[in-house]
Design an enzyme around this catalytic site. Structure first.
Site, PDB file in Angstrom:
ATOM      1  N   ILE A 114       0.429   8.143   4.611  1.00 24.29           N
ATOM      2  CA  ILE A 114       1.151   8.379   3.360  1.00 24.29           C
ATOM      3  C   ILE A 114       1.523   9.851   3.214  1.00 24.29           C
ATOM      4  CG2 ILE A 114      -0.980   8.699   2.034  1.00 24.29           C
ATOM      5  CD1 ILE A 114       0.486   7.244  -0.331  1.00 24.29           C
ATOM      6  N   ASP A 116       1.909  12.059   0.140  1.00 22.67           N
ATOM      7  CA  ASP A 116       1.679  12.098  -1.298  1.00 22.67           C
ATOM      8  C   ASP A 116       2.222  13.439  -1.782  1.00 22.67           C
ATOM      9  OD1 ASP A 116       0.737  12.073  -3.927  1.00 22.67           O
ATOM     10  OD2 ASP A 116      -1.225  11.282  -3.400  1.00 22.67           O
TER      11      ASP A 116
END
Length: 189
Positions: A114, A116
């Site tokens: 991910i 973020d």
């Protein structure tokens, strides 16, 4: 399904599925086709660097999908974290393992679960550039939708978008649990 770790079961009960396994698989396949367009004609295999631990499930799927697209990669990994098992990152990057393969003049594909806020990935990308990498690209399974991303970092290849919530599964953890879940979950507020 129930797991022997109560915290994971509790988290699953308070979560919704954001992306199921089929959606993730389709996104990985589509991403591999786009990445293959970038690397297919390279004489030297790109250095495919998995960011541990979260990037491992996605990296495995992506590497196989790239093979299906006719792209060979050279595997390497790194382990750098700001989280150390917590739910929010600290200020300092902790290097637990740096790649052993020389990066000088290599095309590098950083692969993680991910993007973020991007502080860890920005530091890792800059480190690769400092090592003399010719080109550094970033592939992530998911990007979190918010406006807090560190300046100067973005993913070149994105599989899916996830809400601005605590997400876990498919490499992302809930207090070091649930990384091997096939779906991506978001905790309800």
């Amino acid at each position: 399904m129930s797991y022997p770790r109560p915290a994971l079961n509790e988290a699953l009960e308070r979560s919704d599925v954001v992306h199921d396994a089929n959606t993730i698989a389709d996104a990985v396949k589509e991403m591999a086709a786009h990445i293959a367009d970038e690397y297919r004609d390279d004489v030297q295999a790109p250095l495919f660097i998995t960011v541990m631990n979260g990037g491992m499930p996605f990296a495995a799927d992506l590497a196989m999908a790239l093979g299906d697209e006719g792209v060979d990669v050279e595997f390497e990994y790194l382990h750098a974290t700001r989280y150390r098992g917590e739910t929010s990152g600290g200020a300092r990057l902790a290097w637990l393992h740096r790649p052993q393969t020389a990066l000088r003049d290599r095309r590098v594909l950083l692969v993680d679960d991910i993007l973020d806020e991007g502080h860890t990935m920005l530091a890792v990308k800059r480190w690769c550039e400092d090592q003399g990498a010719a080109d550094v690209r970033i592939a992530v399974a998911a990007v979190k939708l918010h406006d807090r991303c560190a300046e100067g970092i973005e993913a070149d290849f994105v599989g899916l978008e996830v809400p601005d919530a605590y997400v876990f599964g498919y490499g992302m953890d809930y207090h070091e649990q649930g990384r091997n879940l096939r779906a991506i979950y978001a905790l309800r507020n």
